[in-house]
Structures are given as structure tokens and as C-alpha cells.
Write a protein that holds these residues in place. Structure first.
Motif, PDB file in Angstrom:
ATOM      1  N   ARG A 288     -16.359 -53.771  18.382  1.00  0.00           N
ATOM      2  CA  ARG A 288     -16.162 -54.746  17.336  1.00  0.00           C
ATOM      3  C   ARG A 288     -14.757 -55.457  18.066  1.00  0.00           C
ATOM      4  O   ARG A 288     -14.119 -56.159  17.320  1.00  0.00           O
ATOM      5  N   ALA A 289     -14.006 -54.798  18.983  1.00  0.00           N
ATOM      6  CA  ALA A 289     -12.829 -55.335  19.349  1.00  0.00           C
ATOM      7  C   ALA A 289     -13.049 -56.702  20.314  1.00  0.00           C
ATOM      8  O   ALA A 289     -13.979 -56.819  20.988  1.00  0.00           O
ATOM      9  N   GLU A 290     -12.173 -57.689  20.041  1.00  0.00           N
ATOM     10  CA  GLU A 290     -12.504 -59.094  20.483  1.00  0.00           C
ATOM     11  C   GLU A 290     -11.395 -59.286  21.719  1.00  0.00           C
ATOM     12  O   GLU A 290     -11.685 -60.221  22.304  1.00  0.00           O
ATOM     13  N   ASN A 291     -10.523 -58.370  21.922  1.00  0.00           N
ATOM     14  CA  ASN A 291      -9.515 -58.850  22.723  1.00  0.00           C
ATOM     15  C   ASN A 291      -9.871 -58.704  24.318  1.00  0.00           C
ATOM     16  O   ASN A 291     -10.659 -57.348  24.745  1.00  0.00           O
ATOM     17  N   ALA A 292      -9.447 -59.284  25.037  1.00  0.00           N
ATOM     18  CA  ALA A 292      -9.958 -59.220  26.499  1.00  0.00           C
ATOM     19  C   ALA A 292      -9.107 -57.887  27.055  1.00  0.00           C
ATOM     20  O   ALA A 292     -10.026 -57.115  27.982  1.00  0.00           O
ATOM     21  N   ASP A 293      -8.178 -57.443  26.725  1.00  0.00           N
ATOM     22  CA  ASP A 293      -7.553 -56.278  27.328  1.00  0.00           C
ATOM     23  C   ASP A 293      -7.583 -55.100  26.461  1.00  0.00           C
ATOM     24  O   ASP A 293      -7.002 -54.135  26.520  1.00  0.00           O
ATOM     25  N   ARG A 294      -9.021 -55.022  25.938  1.00  0.00           N
ATOM     26  CA  ARG A 294      -9.374 -53.693  24.825  1.00  0.00           C
ATOM     27  C   ARG A 294      -9.485 -52.615  26.037  1.00  0.00           C
ATOM     28  O   ARG A 294      -9.769 -52.742  27.228  1.00  0.00           O
ATOM     29  N   PRO A 295      -9.543 -51.262  25.380  1.00  0.00           N
ATOM     30  CA  PRO A 295      -9.787 -50.197  26.379  1.00  0.00           C
ATOM     31  C   PRO A 295     -11.046 -50.355  27.138  1.00  0.00           C
ATOM     32  O   PRO A 295     -12.201 -50.740  26.761  1.00  0.00           O
TER      33      PRO A 295
ATOM     34  N   ARG B 279      -9.908 -67.299  10.552  1.00  0.00           N
ATOM     35  CA  ARG B 279     -10.986 -66.003  10.577  1.00  0.00           C
ATOM     36  C   ARG B 279     -10.406 -64.966  10.770  1.00  0.00           C
ATOM     37  O   ARG B 279      -9.398 -64.677  11.485  1.00  0.00           O
ATOM     38  N   HIS B 280     -11.194 -63.700  10.271  1.00  0.00           N
ATOM     39  CA  HIS B 280     -10.624 -62.169  10.659  1.00  0.00           C
ATOM     40  C   HIS B 280     -10.962 -61.899  12.135  1.00  0.00           C
ATOM     41  O   HIS B 280     -12.256 -62.269  12.702  1.00  0.00           O
ATOM     42  N   MET B 281     -10.076 -61.225  12.563  1.00  0.00           N
ATOM     43  CA  MET B 281     -10.291 -60.947  13.996  1.00  0.00           C
ATOM     44  C   MET B 281      -9.869 -59.516  14.104  1.00  0.00           C
ATOM     45  O   MET B 281      -9.041 -58.973  13.382  1.00  0.00           O
ATOM     46  N   CYS B 282     -10.488 -58.773  15.241  1.00  0.00           N
ATOM     47  CA  CYS B 282     -10.565 -57.414  15.215  1.00  0.00           C
ATOM     48  C   CYS B 282     -10.028 -57.229  16.798  1.00  0.00           C
ATOM     49  O   CYS B 282     -10.563 -57.539  17.656  1.00  0.00           O
ATOM     50  N   GLU B 283      -8.842 -56.442  17.084  1.00  0.00           N
ATOM     51  CA  GLU B 283      -8.461 -56.073  18.468  1.00  0.00           C
ATOM     52  C   GLU B 283      -8.267 -54.558  18.366  1.00  0.00           C
ATOM     53  O   GLU B 283      -7.822 -53.918  17.463  1.00  0.00           O
ATOM     54  N   VAL B 284      -8.371 -53.953  19.731  1.00  0.00           N
ATOM     55  CA  VAL B 284      -8.174 -52.528  19.667  1.00  0.00           C
ATOM     56  C   VAL B 284      -7.421 -52.236  21.189  1.00  0.00           C
ATOM     57  O   VAL B 284      -7.692 -52.821  22.125  1.00  0.00           O
ATOM     58  N   TYR B 285      -6.434 -51.384  21.099  1.00  0.00           N
ATOM     59  CA  TYR B 285      -5.551 -51.161  22.077  1.00  0.00           C
ATOM     60  C   TYR B 285      -5.447 -49.578  22.453  1.00  0.00           C
ATOM     61  O   TYR B 285      -5.645 -48.951  21.302  1.00  0.00           O
ATOM     62  N   GLU B 286      -4.978 -49.217  23.536  1.00  0.00           N
ATOM     63  CA  GLU B 286      -4.872 -47.858  23.862  1.00  0.00           C
ATOM     64  C   GLU B 286      -3.389 -47.413  23.372  1.00  0.00           C
ATOM     65  O   GLU B 286      -3.251 -45.986  23.411  1.00  0.00           O
TER      66      GLU B 286
ATOM     67  N   ARG C 168       1.543 -53.330  18.437  1.00  0.00           N
ATOM     68  CA  ARG C 168       2.492 -54.217  17.849  1.00  0.00           C
ATOM     69  C   ARG C 168       2.822 -55.056  18.397  1.00  0.00           C
ATOM     70  O   ARG C 168       3.176 -56.127  17.804  1.00  0.00           O
ATOM     71  N   GLY C 169       2.895 -55.125  19.896  1.00  0.00           N
ATOM     72  CA  GLY C 169       3.151 -56.340  20.676  1.00  0.00           C
ATOM     73  C   GLY C 169       2.265 -57.368  20.462  1.00  0.00           C
ATOM     74  O   GLY C 169       2.700 -58.582  20.440  1.00  0.00           O
ATOM     75  N   ALA C 170       0.936 -56.965  20.420  1.00  0.00           N
ATOM     76  CA  ALA C 170      -0.177 -58.175  19.996  1.00  0.00           C
ATOM     77  C   ALA C 170       0.022 -58.766  18.420  1.00  0.00           C
ATOM     78  O   ALA C 170      -0.097 -59.894  18.570  1.00  0.00           O
ATOM     79  N   MET C 171       0.323 -57.901  17.609  1.00  0.00           N
ATOM     80  CA  MET C 171       0.611 -58.363  16.316  1.00  0.00           C
ATOM     81  C   MET C 171       1.807 -59.326  16.074  1.00  0.00           C
ATOM     82  O   MET C 171       1.656 -60.454  15.520  1.00  0.00           O
ATOM     83  N   GLU C 172       2.821 -59.256  17.254  1.00  0.00           N
ATOM     84  CA  GLU C 172       4.001 -60.078  17.035  1.00  0.00           C
ATOM     85  C   GLU C 172       3.656 -61.339  17.754  1.00  0.00           C
ATOM     86  O   GLU C 172       3.998 -62.514  17.324  1.00  0.00           O
ATOM     87  N   ALA C 173       2.823 -61.265  18.701  1.00  0.00           N
ATOM     88  CA  ALA C 173       2.310 -62.274  19.511  1.00  0.00           C
ATOM     89  C   ALA C 173       1.516 -63.341  18.482  1.00  0.00           C
ATOM     90  O   ALA C 173       1.288 -64.591  18.681  1.00  0.00           O
ATOM     91  N   ARG C 174       0.617 -62.592  17.895  1.00  0.00           N
ATOM     92  CA  ARG C 174      -0.359 -63.355  17.007  1.00  0.00           C
ATOM     93  C   ARG C 174       0.250 -64.005  15.897  1.00  0.00           C
ATOM     94  O   ARG C 174      -0.136 -64.926  15.313  1.00  0.00           O
ATOM     95  N   SER C 175       1.590 -63.536  15.407  1.00  0.00           N
ATOM     96  CA  SER C 175       2.160 -64.188  14.296  1.00  0.00           C
ATOM     97  C   SER C 175       2.783 -65.402  14.722  1.00  0.00           C
ATOM     98  O   SER C 175       3.326 -66.313  13.927  1.00  0.00           O
TER      99      SER C 175
END
Length: 258
Positions: free
Chosen positions: A165-172, A235-242, A248-255
Motif C-alpha cells: 500500500r506504500a505509494e512513495n517512489a523511495d519505499r523499501p 486524499r489519504h496517502m500511505c508511505e513506507v520508509y526503512e 519524519r523527514g517525509a512528514m515535514e516535507a509533506r507539511s
């Protein structure tokens, strides 16, 4: 065996019930294929209201759907129904475990508390940069250590669904996916959750979850899942990181989305 409290035809066939249940669930693709195949052999079913929460803005219910299968076994699905989307329309989600449905219900955005405001020490009205700075400060707070209570519950499949369900290109990538195929227990911890102003003058919800996995070789591996509505269309979005740092960097960027 149907419960007449279900707001559909109480005399529908079990085949029709299963088709309706899977058809309306937004996350039906998350269910394992083997489970769906078993469900197709259901001979009878029963539906019961498990919990209900209604407020001025949010309606949330959880139903327990019990199915008697052709081999004599019983299969239970937990259905979460809510109106937490931007359009207020009713949405349905299906889960194999009560704990998963309860976690999904807890993730529903509730919005900022009534009367919630941000004030500056110099008395001036807060601006957009103030909101971003406050949000960044919250992200930087250390998370208290919590005991890990691993649960052996088809953890490899849980890891697969998180990654899918991760939508980010840099997911694991595939290397992490291969390691998680030998996961036999896992633990989920919510380490951050907040609704706050984002660029554009609207509120967005942010949640951070750590999915901790125990592997067969005794090692541990975590996936960091970010759920947010800081998208251009809300819309709701899900991202996954290692790593927690990357999440946390992604959340700050998304804000700062515009």
C-alpha cells in the motif's frame, strides 16, 4: 443466520452477502487470496454490531461477520464503516482481526480539539511559518521507549500488505521484501499522530507507525509507515520508509504541500 440489524436485506443469500462485503470494501485487495478463496465456500453467515461511535462530525461502526464454511470451519471478518472521508460519504473497510479493525478506527482523523488555537508570545497572529515550525518541533520530539510485544500472526503477509500500500517512489525495495518473508511475529506502535495546519490554509492529518518484525533468524526489522492527507486534493496517502529519520523527514516535507 443473518442479523436483521444489518441495514441490507436480512434474507440475502450467503453468496450475495460475501459478494457485497468484498465489493464495497475499499481495502479488499489487502485480503490474502487464500482467505478470499475460503470465503467463497461459505454456506451461512451472521452479522452482529460490535461497536459504534457517533459524534457531530464522525460516524464509526464495527461489525463482526461470521461465516460457516463448507469444511465446517468458521471464518470471521471485521468491517469498519465510517464517514471520515473529505466528502462525508460512507466507506467500508475489511479486516481479518478485531485488533486490525480497532487500529484502523483509531487512525480515523478526528480533527483538532474544539477551540484549538496557536498563539505567539509576542501577541501577533500566527502565520504559516509558525505552524510549520511548531509541526517540525513536534516531529523532533523523542519517542518514549515502549516494550515490544511481538505477536505471531501471519506476519510475513502483514509485511507484504504494508509494502503493497506504500505509494512513495523511495519505499523499501526487493531486498527488504525478501527479508520480511521470514517474519514470524510483529508489533505495531503509533509513534506520532496529529492534525495541524499545512500550506494553503487547511488542516491535514499525520500519523506515523512503526511496524516491528521478528525474523526467524532472531533479528529484528522495522518499517516506518506515514499516513497523511497533506496531498494537493486532500486524499489519504500511505508511505513506507526503512528508517524513522526518513519517515519524519517525509512528514515535514509533506507539511509544506501546496
Amino acid at each position: 443466520m443473518n442479523d436483521p440489524r444489518d441495514h441490507f436485506d436480512p434474507y440475502e443469500t450467503t453468496e450475495a452477502h460475501v459478494e457485497r462485503l468484498l465489493g464495497r470494501a475499499l481495502n479488499s485487495f489487502d485480503l490474502p487470496d487464500a482467505l478470499v478463496e475460503r470465503l467463497e465456500s461459505a454456506l451461512a453467515h451472521s452479522t452482529a454490531l460490535h461497536s459504534s461511535l457517533h459524534s457531530a462530525a464522525l460516524r464509526r461502526t464495527v461489525h463482526r461477520h461470521t461465516h460457516l464454511l463448507a469444511d465446517g470451519s468458521v471464518l470471521v471478518l471485521w468491517e469498519l464503516t465510517h464517514n471520515a472521508g473529505r466528502d462525508g460519504a460512507e466507506r467500508h473497510e475489511l479486516y481479518r482481526e478485531e485488533s486490525e479493525a480497532r487500529l484502523a478506527a483509531d487512525r480515523l482523523p478526528a480533527g483538532p480539539p474544539s477551540g484549538w488555537t496557536v498563539e505567539r508570545s509576542d501577541g501577533r497572529a500566527p502565520d504559516e511559518d509558525d505552524g510549520l515550525a511548531a509541526f517540525a518541533a513536534l516531529l523532533a520530539r523523542p519517542i518514549p521507549a515502549q516494550p515490544r510485544m511481538y505477536v505471531p500472526d501471519d506476519s510475513a503477509d502483514h509485511a507484504r500488505r504494508v509494502l503493497r500500500r506504500a505509494e512513495n517512489a523511495d519505499r523499501p525495495g526487493e531486498r527488504t521484501a525478501r527479508l520480511l518473508r521470514i517474519a514470524f511475529a510483529h508489533h505495531i506502535t503509533q509513534v506520532f499522530g496529529r492534525s495541524c495546519p499545512v500550506a494553503g490554509g487547511r488542516d491535514a492529518g499525520f500519523s506515523l507507525y512503526e511496524h516491528q518484525f521478528l525474523l526467524l533468524d532472531g533479528s529484528e526489522l522495522s518499517l516506518w509507515e506515514v499516513e497523511h492527507t497533506a496531498t494537493p486534493d486532500g486524499r489519504h496517502m500511505c508511505e513506507v520508509y526503512e528508517s524513522e529519520r526518513a519517515a519524519r523527514g517525509a512528514m515535514e516535507a509533506r507539511s509544506r504541500v501546496r
